[in-house]
Design an enzyme around this catalytic site. Structure first.
Site, mmCIF file in Angstrom:
data_model
loop_
_atom_site.group_PDB
_atom_site.id
_atom_site.type_symbol
_atom_site.label_atom_id
_atom_site.label_comp_id
_atom_site.label_asym_id
_atom_site.label_seq_id
_atom_site.Cartn_x
_atom_site.Cartn_y
_atom_site.Cartn_z
ATOM 1 N N CYS A 1 30.004 -23.077 29.035
ATOM 2 C CA CYS A 1 29.708 -22.182 29.712
ATOM 3 C C CYS A 1 28.231 -22.858 31.192
ATOM 4 O O CYS A 1 27.603 -23.264 29.988
ATOM 5 C CB CYS A 1 29.331 -21.219 28.372
ATOM 6 S SG CYS A 1 28.502 -19.731 29.039
ATOM 7 N N CYS B 1 31.252 -17.143 31.854
ATOM 8 C CA CYS B 1 32.406 -17.881 32.038
ATOM 9 C C CYS B 1 33.321 -17.370 31.095
ATOM 10 O O CYS B 1 34.614 -18.353 31.462
ATOM 11 C CB CYS B 1 31.817 -19.398 31.054
ATOM 12 S SG CYS B 1 31.787 -18.828 28.892
ATOM 13 N N CYS C 1 32.541 -13.170 27.297
ATOM 14 C CA CYS C 1 31.105 -14.166 28.658
ATOM 15 C C CYS C 1 30.896 -13.818 30.054
ATOM 16 O O CYS C 1 31.424 -14.009 31.037
ATOM 17 C CB CYS C 1 30.526 -15.340 28.143
ATOM 18 S SG CYS C 1 29.478 -16.213 29.525
ATOM 19 N N LYS D 1 -4.624 -5.840 18.107
ATOM 20 C CA LYS D 1 -4.708 -5.689 19.865
ATOM 21 C C LYS D 1 -4.312 -3.778 19.842
ATOM 22 O O LYS D 1 -4.568 -3.074 18.989
ATOM 23 C CB LYS D 1 -2.980 -5.948 20.392
ATOM 24 C CG LYS D 1 -2.991 -7.212 20.109
ATOM 25 C CD LYS D 1 -3.725 -8.431 21.007
ATOM 26 C CE LYS D 1 -2.778 -8.368 22.669
ATOM 27 N NZ LYS D 1 -2.051 -9.312 22.822
ATOM 28 N N ASP E 1 -9.868 -10.032 28.132
ATOM 29 C CA ASP E 1 -8.587 -10.455 28.825
ATOM 30 C C ASP E 1 -8.809 -11.347 29.845
ATOM 31 O O ASP E 1 -8.836 -10.941 31.422
ATOM 32 C CB ASP E 1 -7.760 -8.549 29.319
ATOM 33 C CG ASP E 1 -6.320 -9.114 29.256
ATOM 34 O OD1 ASP E 1 -5.852 -10.467 28.690
ATOM 35 O OD2 ASP E 1 -5.319 -7.999 30.094
ATOM 36 N N TYR F 1 -17.638 -17.371 23.201
ATOM 37 C CA TYR F 1 -16.996 -16.886 22.172
ATOM 38 C C TYR F 1 -16.623 -18.099 20.547
ATOM 39 O O TYR F 1 -16.515 -17.646 19.313
ATOM 40 C CB TYR F 1 -15.954 -15.978 21.998
ATOM 41 C CG TYR F 1 -14.829 -16.826 22.775
ATOM 42 C CD1 TYR F 1 -13.892 -17.037 21.915
ATOM 43 C CD2 TYR F 1 -14.795 -16.108 24.106
ATOM 44 C CE1 TYR F 1 -12.804 -17.316 22.942
ATOM 45 C CE2 TYR F 1 -13.431 -15.652 24.866
ATOM 46 C CZ TYR F 1 -12.404 -16.992 23.600
ATOM 47 O OH TYR F 1 -11.367 -16.990 24.696
ATOM 48 N N SER G 1 -4.740 -20.698 19.812
ATOM 49 C CA SER G 1 -4.561 -19.272 20.130
ATOM 50 C C SER G 1 -4.894 -18.278 18.830
ATOM 51 O O SER G 1 -4.864 -18.719 17.998
ATOM 52 C CB SER G 1 -2.940 -19.008 20.748
ATOM 53 O OG SER G 1 -1.970 -19.191 20.127
ATOM 54 N N LEU G 2 -4.449 -17.063 18.980
ATOM 55 C CA LEU G 2 -4.840 -15.871 17.674
ATOM 56 C C LEU G 2 -3.434 -15.795 17.524
ATOM 57 O O LEU G 2 -2.464 -14.710 18.111
ATOM 58 C CB LEU G 2 -5.859 -14.744 17.805
ATOM 59 C CG LEU G 2 -7.590 -15.518 18.574
ATOM 60 C CD1 LEU G 2 -8.226 -14.736 19.173
ATOM 61 C CD2 LEU G 2 -8.015 -16.027 17.594
ATOM 62 N N GLU H 1 -15.673 -8.699 17.714
ATOM 63 C CA GLU H 1 -15.943 -8.821 19.184
ATOM 64 C C GLU H 1 -14.717 -7.827 19.935
ATOM 65 O O GLU H 1 -13.218 -8.337 19.419
ATOM 66 C CB GLU H 1 -16.569 -10.263 19.360
ATOM 67 C CG GLU H 1 -15.509 -10.644 19.344
ATOM 68 C CD GLU H 1 -15.817 -12.640 19.273
ATOM 69 O OE1 GLU H 1 -16.986 -12.935 18.122
ATOM 70 O OE2 GLU H 1 -15.358 -13.117 19.812
ATOM 71 N N CYS I 1 28.367 -16.131 23.683
ATOM 72 C CA CYS I 1 29.681 -16.628 23.963
ATOM 73 C C CYS I 1 29.808 -17.823 23.323
ATOM 74 O O CYS I 1 29.348 -18.672 22.941
ATOM 75 C CB CYS I 1 28.489 -17.091 25.586
ATOM 76 S SG CYS I 1 30.036 -17.942 26.086
ATOM 77 N N LYS J 1 -11.539 -8.219 22.500
ATOM 78 C CA LYS J 1 -10.320 -9.637 23.113
ATOM 79 C C LYS J 1 -10.785 -9.634 24.413
ATOM 80 O O LYS J 1 -10.267 -9.015 24.972
ATOM 81 C CB LYS J 1 -9.503 -9.680 22.760
ATOM 82 C CG LYS J 1 -8.825 -10.439 22.726
ATOM 83 C CD LYS J 1 -6.953 -11.121 21.575
ATOM 84 C CE LYS J 1 -6.289 -11.988 22.199
ATOM 85 N NZ LYS J 1 -6.478 -11.998 23.397
HETATM 86 S S1 IVH Z 1 -10.990 -16.672 19.298
HETATM 87 C C1 IVH Z 1 -9.461 -20.584 17.268
HETATM 88 N N1 IVH Z 1 -13.037 -14.815 21.023
HETATM 89 O O1 IVH Z 1 -7.588 -14.980 23.368
HETATM 90 C C2 IVH Z 1 -9.789 -19.256 18.639
HETATM 91 N N2 IVH Z 1 -10.505 -15.210 21.273
HETATM 92 O O2 IVH Z 1 -4.582 -14.719 22.365
HETATM 93 C C3 IVH Z 1 -10.766 -19.525 19.146
HETATM 94 N N3 IVH Z 1 -9.710 -14.788 23.392
HETATM 95 O O3 IVH Z 1 -6.680 -17.690 23.424
HETATM 96 C C4 IVH Z 1 -10.128 -18.246 20.210
HETATM 97 N N4 IVH Z 1 -11.021 -13.308 23.775
HETATM 98 O O4 IVH Z 1 -8.759 -16.428 25.399
HETATM 99 C C5 IVH Z 1 -11.628 -15.396 20.522
HETATM 100 N N5 IVH Z 1 -13.636 -12.709 21.864
HETATM 101 C C6 IVH Z 1 -12.631 -13.822 21.304
HETATM 102 C C7 IVH Z 1 -12.050 -13.601 22.771
HETATM 103 C C8 IVH Z 1 -10.205 -14.933 22.816
HETATM 104 C C9 IVH Z 1 -10.460 -13.397 24.279
HETATM 105 C C10 IVH Z 1 -8.667 -14.850 23.867
HETATM 106 C C11 IVH Z 1 -8.888 -17.036 24.713
HETATM 107 C C12 IVH Z 1 -7.339 -17.289 23.307
HETATM 108 C C13 IVH Z 1 -6.838 -15.701 22.770
HETATM 109 C C14 IVH Z 1 -5.492 -15.631 22.014
#
Ligand code: IVH
Length: 708
Positions: free
Chosen positions: A453, A432, A429, A324, A130, A236, A92-93, A126, A447, A128
């Protein structure tokens, strides 16, 4: 359903009872359908029950249950897809929220690479998307496998479903022999609206937002359903690959486009933070007109050779970051403040809200953090929100950003009811009744009930079976609660999970006869448990749920001690604050005194220790050796860097060494194998000399790892 009363005849009491009955019936039906693949009622009957539930909720909105079946969107079908182990992990990022985070990101990258402020350094920017990420594996130009991300290591095999998506080519010409293309599956706004309309007409479930709709549509057991849903795909990134796509990120994206993939048209090359932020503003301004959801902008270092040098932290790349968009906001009434007790005893206040839509999602709960936050103070006693406190009955501003838990941000004093009183945070608590105390310097009240508990115990069990811990199929939070309360077949501590099948066999009151269970689902659960008796050391350490020992700390400890006996012996022998075992713990780069003390204390608490021992007796714990090449000359060696390094930054040196299977420690001890000393090395070099530890300079080090 002839014996069920007409809705117009219901009163408060009978309506509540009817909602409870429906929740129960629908939960059973879901279980039967999704977990056991054995529907007990027809689709039409299911829909009729759901509609009746909605109708009663509409007539008696205040009786809507917290676990209302109408809020359950999509179906948890995960158990039914085959698992796929990703050849290259899907990461993930890291997130950024403002301009400073972006300049910091650029600075961190430069420092890591040893680049000055003026050296050129390009990034791509680029949108992101969703949606949900998907990895497509092509061999010799043919699509052979499609897998969801899952936990990053293992995903779900959704190949048949992916083949129904128009944007995903079945064959590629002139592609590398092995090519894993990664990107995002998503649904456009118009398609989403049309799908929900169609679902409503047919009495099916509606989706809360396009992302849920995309996820629900891709993860369908019946690929024909996926085919009927208008899913799209942007490429991507890539995973395993037999030959390079290009030298740069932008070149690789161009190559993917040439191969026939959709890539995002708003992808740009930027020469630094100023241009990145400009492009961010541009994308944000176009957001409403794009026709699909995006939740930010992703920046990536353009030069792929630099990406390789930068590498990865435990779950995110160093060469990319997600910027974000600001969180979405809404105002609503805070109906009640409730306290939840966590696995470490933390009392967490939760706001129960009049349901409100925030960014397309209905929110009815939000976190209030801790008692200071409610009182309008930060952890140092300084006012926040101009010192305004939060009370039951207040109008509050709620915000949510992405997947994070919604938060209460502000309060409108002009709408405060006359009878609202300051919130009195409990000192006992709520579960408990033990005293709940706040230690000096801790923002959280806890607690003191420990193992007595029930709330703590249940939360610890939930943590134990969680995704990053034992991750047992079919044993989630709900089932843990059920087993905890089951007097004939209880699970009250982790070891009980592994004696469940044996106790069931000897028990007259069998699991398969319980509500919501059958022979097939019980057998499946016992098999899933059996499978997890074999557990890697890092997962076990994390699963123990010791305060301050998170997932990456557990991984550090596991790679350092390698096996359970060594780990257990060292921690048992350690005394907080002194002695060689304590020093050994602190010598692990990334382990601090607070974490170490928490770990040692947990191992010395009698009841807790006994419970750990009972658990371990049930398990087959797998040794953990550092990831990386086992044939490298430094694999398994403990290395310490000191002084100034001239060829690469300290961070890069450490990451390289770890990639080759070495352990990098922060201080010299008897366990150190090698000290790499640059100019200006001081006390560490002296200590190494005293202990007779081999010391080399940076050039000799590069020579040793074959990079001279
Ligand atoms: S690059 C090693 N590029 O965002 C990193 N991710 O929060 C590879 N996502 O798991 C990810 N748009 O599902 C990349 N232009 C973009 C993206 C993107 C959406 C998602 C992706 C990733 C998540 C991380």
């Amino acid at each position: 359903m002839s014996d069920t009363p007409d809705i117009s005849e219901l009163n408060e009491d009978t309506a509540a009872a009817e909602l409870a009955r429906l929740a129960d019936l629908l939960a059973r039906a879901n279980q039967a359908y999704h977990t056991r693949d054995a529907p007990e009622i027809s689709d039409a009957e299911y829909d009729a029950l759901k509609q009746r539930n909605v109708a009663i909720e509409t007539a008696f909105p205040h009786l809507k249950r917290a676990d209302s079946p109408s809020d359950q969107v999509g179906a948890p079908v995960s158990e039914t897809f085959a698992k796929v182990t990703h050849a290259v992990r899907m990461l993930s990022l890291a997130n950024a929220f403002d301009a400073t985070d972006i300049t910091d990101f650029d600075q961190t990258v430069r420092r890591y690479l040893g680049l000055g402020d003026d050296a050129p350094l390009e990034y791509t920017a680029e949108p992101k998307i969703d949606g949900l990420s998907l990895s497509l594996r092509y061999e010799n130009g043919r699509l052979v496998q499609a897998a969801t991300r899952g936990d990053g290591e293992t995903g779900e095999n959704v190949t048949a479903n992916a083949r129904t998506i128009d944007d995903i080519p079945e064959t590629l010409t002139d592609a590398p022999d092995v090519l894993e293309v990664r990107g995002e599956v998503y649904m456009g706004h118009d398609d989403f609206t049309a799908l929900n309309r169609r679902q409503a007409e047919q009495g099916g479930k509606s989706f809360a937002n396009p992302r849920n709709a995309a996820a629900g549509s891709l993860r369908q057991l019946d690929a024909d359903i996926t085919r009927s849903r208008p899913l799209r795909f942007f490429a991507y990134a890539w995973g395993e690959i037999s030959g390079p796509l290009a030298d740069t990120q932008i070149g690789a994206i161009g190559h993917l486009q040439d191969l026939g993939f959709q890539t995002n048209p708003l992808t740009r090359l930027c020469d630094g933070p100023a241009e990145m932020l400009e492009h961010y503003a541009d994308i944000e301004a176009r957001r409403v007109t794009l026709g699909y959801d995006i939740d930010g902008v992703v920046y990536k270092v353009n030069d792929l050779a630099l990406q390789r040098r930068l590498g990865f932290r435990s779950t995110t790349p160093r060469w990319a970051i997600a910027h974000k968009f600001p969180a979405e906001l809404a105002w609503t009434r805070l109906e009640k403040i409730e306290i939840q007790v966590g696995r470490t005893g933390a009392l967490s206040p939760v706001a129960r809200l009049a349901p409100v839509t925030v960014g397309g999602v209905v929110v009815s709960n939000a976190t209030l953090h801790n008692e200071d936050y409610i009182a309008g103070r930060d952890s140092n006693g300084n006012p926040i929100r101009d010192g305004k406190d939060i009370r039951e009955g207040d109008w509050v501003q709620v915000y949510r950003a992405g997947d994070v838990i919604p938060k209460v941000a502000d309060v409108d004093l002009s709408r405060r009811p006359d009878d609202a009183v300051p919130y009195a945070f409990p000192t006992l608590c709520p579960d408990c009744g033990s005293e709940a105390i706040r230690e000096a310097g801790d923002a959280v009240r806890r607690c003191t009930g420990g193992v007595i508990c029930p709330a703590q115990t249940v939360e610890r069990l939930k943590h134990f079976v969680g995704r990053s811990a034992f991750d047992i199929d079919g044993l989630g939070a709900k089932q843990v609660e059920m087993f905890y309360r089951d007097d004939l077949l209880p699970i009250r501590e982790p070891a009980d999970i592994f004696t469940l099948a044996e106790r069931d066999a000897q028990n007259l009151s069998k699991l398969q006869n319980r509500d919501g269970w059958g022979e097939k689902s019980a057998t499946k659960l016992f098999e899933a448990i059996e499978e997890k008796r074999k557990i890697p050391l890092n997962r076990l350490i994390f699963a123990l749920g010791i305060r301050h020992v998170g997932e990456s700390a557990a991984a550090l400890l596991a790679t350092n001690y390698n096996n359970w006996p060594d780990f257990e012996t060292a921690i048992t022998a350690a005394t907080v604050g002194e002695g060689p075992e304590w020093d050994g713990l602190l010598a692990i780069d990334g382990v601090g005194a607070v974490m170490a003390a928490s770990l040692v204390t947990a191992f010395h608490q009698q009841a807790e220790r006994a419970s750990i021992d009972r658990l371990v007796a049930q398990l087959d714990i797998q040794d953990v050796t550092p990831r990386g090449r086992i044939d490298s000359p430094v694999a398994g060696k403990t290395v310490v860097f000191t002084g100034t390094l001239e060829k690469m930054s300290r961070a890069e040196a450490k990451a390289r060494a770890e990639a080759l299977g070495a352990k990098v420690a922060g201080s010299v001890s008897a366990k150190t194998d090698l000290l790499v000393a640059g100019p200006g090395a001081g006390s560490k070099a002296k200590k190494a000399a005293d202990l007779g530890i081999e010391t080399i300079d940076e050039d000799a080090w590069l020579d040793l790892i074959g990079e001279a």
